[in-house]
Scaffold this motif. Structure first.
Motif, PDB file in Angstrom:
ATOM      1  N   TRP A 152      -1.206   3.427   6.473  1.00 53.61           N
ATOM      2  CA  TRP A 152      -0.657   4.105   7.653  1.00 53.61           C
ATOM      3  C   TRP A 152      -0.227   3.040   8.656  1.00 53.61           C
ATOM      4  CZ3 TRP A 152      -3.199   7.016   4.315  1.00 53.61           C
ATOM      5  CH2 TRP A 152      -2.994   8.403   4.286  1.00 53.61           C
ATOM      6  N   LEU A 153       0.991   3.123   9.151  1.00 52.98           N
ATOM      7  CA  LEU A 153       1.511   2.087  10.048  1.00 52.98           C
ATOM      8  C   LEU A 153       0.726   2.011  11.358  1.00 52.98           C
ATOM      9  CD1 LEU A 153       3.889   0.085   9.634  1.00 52.98           C
ATOM     10  CD2 LEU A 153       3.787   1.912   7.961  1.00 52.98           C
ATOM     11  N   THR A 154       0.142   3.121  11.791  1.00 53.63           N
ATOM     12  CA  THR A 154      -0.656   3.106  13.015  1.00 53.63           C
ATOM     13  C   THR A 154      -1.908   2.244  12.874  1.00 53.63           C
ATOM     14  OG1 THR A 154      -1.590   5.199  12.245  1.00 53.63           O
ATOM     15  CG2 THR A 154       0.091   5.313  13.973  1.00 53.63           C
ATOM     16  N   VAL A 155      -2.305   1.946  11.641  1.00 54.29           N
ATOM     17  CA  VAL A 155      -3.515   1.151  11.388  1.00 54.29           C
ATOM     18  C   VAL A 155      -3.162  -0.248  10.892  1.00 54.29           C
ATOM     19  CG1 VAL A 155      -5.585   0.966   9.935  1.00 54.29           C
ATOM     20  CG2 VAL A 155      -4.944   3.175  10.933  1.00 54.29           C
ATOM     21  N   THR A 156      -2.175  -0.347  10.008  1.00 50.27           N
ATOM     22  CA  THR A 156      -1.974  -1.581   9.247  1.00 50.27           C
ATOM     23  C   THR A 156      -0.863  -2.481   9.765  1.00 50.27           C
ATOM     24  OG1 THR A 156      -0.483  -0.399   7.742  1.00 50.27           O
ATOM     25  CG2 THR A 156      -2.810  -0.486   7.133  1.00 50.27           C
ATOM     26  N   SER A 157      -0.186  -2.098  10.849  1.00 46.77           N
ATOM     27  CA  SER A 157       0.973  -2.877  11.288  1.00 46.77           C
ATOM     28  C   SER A 157       0.602  -4.335  11.601  1.00 46.77           C
ATOM     29  CB  SER A 157       1.618  -2.217  12.514  1.00 46.77           C
ATOM     30  OG  SER A 157       0.688  -2.092  13.575  1.00 46.77           O
ATOM     31  N   HIS A 158      -0.584  -4.557  12.139  1.00 47.73           N
ATOM     32  CA  HIS A 158      -0.996  -5.931  12.444  1.00 47.73           C
ATOM     33  C   HIS A 158      -1.030  -6.798  11.188  1.00 47.73           C
ATOM     34  CE1 HIS A 158      -3.271  -9.305  14.116  1.00 47.73           C
ATOM     35  NE2 HIS A 158      -4.090  -9.188  13.093  1.00 47.73           N
ATOM     36  N   TRP A 159      -1.586  -6.248  10.109  1.00 43.59           N
ATOM     37  CA  TRP A 159      -1.720  -7.040   8.886  1.00 43.59           C
ATOM     38  C   TRP A 159      -0.379  -7.257   8.202  1.00 43.59           C
ATOM     39  CZ3 TRP A 159      -5.821  -9.352   9.710  1.00 43.59           C
ATOM     40  CH2 TRP A 159      -6.987  -8.722  10.147  1.00 43.59           C
ATOM     41  N   LEU A 160       0.562  -6.309   8.338  1.00 43.68           N
ATOM     42  CA  LEU A 160       1.922  -6.535   7.821  1.00 43.68           C
ATOM     43  C   LEU A 160       2.611  -7.641   8.611  1.00 43.68           C
ATOM     44  CD1 LEU A 160       3.361  -2.954   7.136  1.00 43.68           C
ATOM     45  CD2 LEU A 160       2.966  -4.757   5.444  1.00 43.68           C
ATOM     46  N   LEU A 161       2.430  -7.637   9.919  1.00 45.48           N
ATOM     47  CA  LEU A 161       3.092  -8.631  10.753  1.00 45.48           C
ATOM     48  C   LEU A 161       2.550 -10.031  10.491  1.00 45.48           C
ATOM     49  CD1 LEU A 161       5.152  -9.134  12.982  1.00 45.48           C
ATOM     50  CD2 LEU A 161       3.347  -8.694  14.656  1.00 45.48           C
ATOM     51  N   THR A 162       1.252 -10.151  10.264  1.00 43.13           N
ATOM     52  CA  THR A 162       0.661 -11.468  10.016  1.00 43.13           C
ATOM     53  C   THR A 162       0.854 -11.931   8.574  1.00 43.13           C
ATOM     54  OG1 THR A 162      -1.499 -10.515   9.455  1.00 43.13           O
ATOM     55  CG2 THR A 162      -1.101 -11.066  11.771  1.00 43.13           C
ATOM     56  N   GLY A 163       1.254 -11.031   7.679  1.00 45.19           N
ATOM     57  CA  GLY A 163       1.423 -11.384   6.274  1.00 45.19           C
ATOM     58  C   GLY A 163       0.159 -11.246   5.446  1.00 45.19           C
ATOM     59  N   SER A 164      -0.925 -10.777   6.047  1.00 50.20           N
ATOM     60  CA  SER A 164      -2.149 -10.569   5.279  1.00 50.20           C
ATOM     61  C   SER A 164      -1.997  -9.422   4.288  1.00 50.20           C
ATOM     62  CB  SER A 164      -3.323 -10.279   6.229  1.00 50.20           C
ATOM     63  OG  SER A 164      -3.558 -11.385   7.074  1.00 50.20           O
ATOM     64  N   LEU A 165      -1.141  -8.467   4.617  1.00 47.98           N
ATOM     65  CA  LEU A 165      -0.720  -7.423   3.684  1.00 47.98           C
ATOM     66  C   LEU A 165       0.800  -7.461   3.576  1.00 47.98           C
ATOM     67  CD1 LEU A 165      -2.963  -4.379   4.721  1.00 47.98           C
ATOM     68  CD2 LEU A 165      -3.230  -5.832   2.702  1.00 47.98           C
ATOM     69  N   VAL A 166       1.311  -7.124   2.404  1.00 52.45           N
ATOM     70  CA  VAL A 166       2.754  -7.107   2.179  1.00 52.45           C
ATOM     71  C   VAL A 166       3.124  -5.781   1.514  1.00 52.45           C
ATOM     72  CG1 VAL A 166       2.975  -9.611   1.985  1.00 52.45           C
ATOM     73  CG2 VAL A 166       2.472  -8.255  -0.061  1.00 52.45           C
ATOM     74  N   PRO A 167       4.377  -5.335   1.655  1.00 53.11           N
ATOM     75  CA  PRO A 167       4.784  -4.087   1.006  1.00 53.11           C
ATOM     76  C   PRO A 167       4.649  -4.187  -0.505  1.00 53.11           C
ATOM     77  CG  PRO A 167       6.380  -4.727   2.686  1.00 53.11           C
ATOM     78  CD  PRO A 167       5.451  -5.891   2.510  1.00 53.11           C
ATOM     79  N   ALA A 168       4.112  -3.127  -1.097  1.00 51.89           N
ATOM     80  CA  ALA A 168       4.046  -3.036  -2.559  1.00 51.89           C
ATOM     81  C   ALA A 168       5.118  -2.086  -3.070  1.00 51.89           C
ATOM     82  CB  ALA A 168       2.676  -2.554  -3.000  1.00 51.89           C
ATOM     83  N   SER A 169       6.005  -1.661  -2.189  1.00 49.78           N
ATOM     84  CA  SER A 169       7.129  -0.797  -2.529  1.00 49.78           C
ATOM     85  C   SER A 169       8.168  -0.950  -1.433  1.00 49.78           C
ATOM     86  CB  SER A 169       6.686   0.665  -2.632  1.00 49.78           C
ATOM     87  OG  SER A 169       7.805   1.529  -2.742  1.00 49.78           O
ATOM     88  N   ASP A 170       9.422  -0.649  -1.769  1.00 48.81           N
ATOM     89  CA  ASP A 170      10.483  -0.647  -0.759  1.00 48.81           C
ATOM     90  C   ASP A 170      10.745   0.754  -0.228  1.00 48.81           C
ATOM     91  OD1 ASP A 170      10.966  -3.368  -0.776  1.00 48.81           O
ATOM     92  OD2 ASP A 170      12.384  -3.250  -2.442  1.00 48.81           O
ATOM     93  N   THR A 171       9.866   1.690  -0.558  1.00 50.14           N
ATOM     94  CA  THR A 171      10.055   3.081  -0.149  1.00 50.14           C
ATOM     95  C   THR A 171       8.914   3.527   0.763  1.00 50.14           C
ATOM     96  OG1 THR A 171      11.138   3.562  -2.259  1.00 50.14           O
ATOM     97  CG2 THR A 171      10.373   5.453  -0.965  1.00 50.14           C
ATOM     98  N   LEU A 172       9.271   4.065   1.913  1.00 47.89           N
ATOM     99  CA  LEU A 172       8.290   4.594   2.838  1.00 47.89           C
ATOM    100  C   LEU A 172       7.927   6.030   2.485  1.00 47.89           C
ATOM    101  CD1 LEU A 172       9.901   3.442   6.222  1.00 47.89           C
ATOM    102  CD2 LEU A 172       8.004   2.342   5.023  1.00 47.89           C
TER     103      LEU A 172
END
Length: 318
Positions: free
Chosen positions: A239-259
């Motif tokens: 959920w972007l409301t929870v995980t946006s920080h980790w996407l921005l820092t690169g600790s998590l990355v997309p596992a799909s190109d589809t939202l």
């Protein structure tokens, strides 16, 4: 309040009752209140006579609450705690400090708020933050707090909330998990236990390239779901409301190109039955602004996802 005064022989009776119930002894209550034991016994006897019920059973030097006594003590305790909270808040304000209580998920607190709590405290140095944490779905009324994060379907009537963002999810994993190349293995799908259906079935082409039979991990607390993904244990629906920080820092990355998007909106709601305090409004607006800037930065990192429009553009037909 006039009715309460009619039902009590005196307000002091409640303090004496509380001390006796808490200590389980008239003698100990007398010592705490700095009065004599007969004075406590006399006050509680008058209280019982006024109510027409026995509140205590006197047994071998002990004062044991009756069923009616237990009922009253629970309510008295709740009331005294509420009064104490109010007096503490007044004292804090007198000293230039305010307490703000947020009703939010444990996942949001752990994975979004904690990484930037120092920024929040620098922005609001006069605020003591408290949390009413929810480990499951963000449901229920917003009561006895200053601000609550909740989800609602956009067709449901508004409760005066302020939009945080639309509900947007994205499969994500750690860079190390994404980089493992043994295609014979299957993905490990990390699920939130109460999420209906199999979300991974909607993503037949996850970016890991693994083609084996999928395995599963299931947790009842979404904070643990995200933590497992951070540790490289598999793919989670983020959920972007929870995980946006980790996407921005690169600790998590997309596992799909589809939202994945729904008709639900994430909102901050004011407390029921009382107006929003100005300091809570300021904190709400700060969090929303921080999150929007963060999503915009992730949108620049992964423009193929179209995050900004997915999170914030509300069309009539969507």
């Amino acid at each position: 309040m006039p009715e309460l005064r009619r039902m009590l022989p005196s307000s002091n009776a409640l303090f004496v009752f509380d001390a006796a119930a808490r200590n389980g002894s008239f003698t100990a209550a007398a010592a705490e209140l700095n009065v004599t034991q007969p004075a406590v016994s006399r006050m509680l006897g008058q209280f019982e006579e006024h109510l027409g019920v026995r509140l205590f059973d006197r047994k071998a030097g002990r004062a044991v609450l009756t069923e009616e006594g237990e009922l009253l003590y629970r309510r008295v305790l709740e009331g005294f705690r509420s009064i104490e909270t109010g007096l503490t808040e007044i004292e804090r304000r007198r000293k230039g400090t305010e307490t703000v209580t947020l009703s939010v998920s444990s996942a949001f607190t752990t994975h979004w708020l904690m990484p930037r709590i120092d920024k929040l405290q620098k922005q609001f140095p006069q605020v003591d933050l408290r949390f009413q944490l929810i480990s499951g779905a963000l449901r229920g009324p917003v009561e006895n707090v200053d601000l609550g994060m909740r989800f609602r379907d956009r067709d449901e009537p508004s409760s005066g909330g302020t939009l945080v963002m639309k509900e947007v999810m994205l499969p994500m994993c750690s860079p190390a998990y994404l980089g493992e190349t043994n295609s014979a293995e299957g993905n490990t799908i990390i699920r939130l236990a109460e999420t209906p259906g199999d979300w991974a079935a909607d993503y037949p082409s996850l970016l890991t390239g693994r083609r084996g039979v999928a395995k599963g991990l299931s947790f009842t607390d979404y904070a643990v779901v995200v933590q497992a993904a951070l540790l490289g244990q598999g793919i989670a629906l983020g959920w972007l409301t929870v995980t946006s920080h980790w996407l921005l820092t690169g600790s998590l990355v997309p596992a799909s190109d589809t939202l994945a998007t729904t008709r639900r909106l994430c909102e901050f709601l004011p407390p029921r039955h009382r107006p929003m305090r100005p300091i809570a409004t300021e904190i709400r607006d700060w969090i929303i602004a921080q999150m929007r800037r963060e999503v915009a930065a992730i949108d620049r990192l992964y423009p193929q996802l179209g995050l900004m429009s997915a999170c914030y553009e509300l069309s009539v037909t969507s």
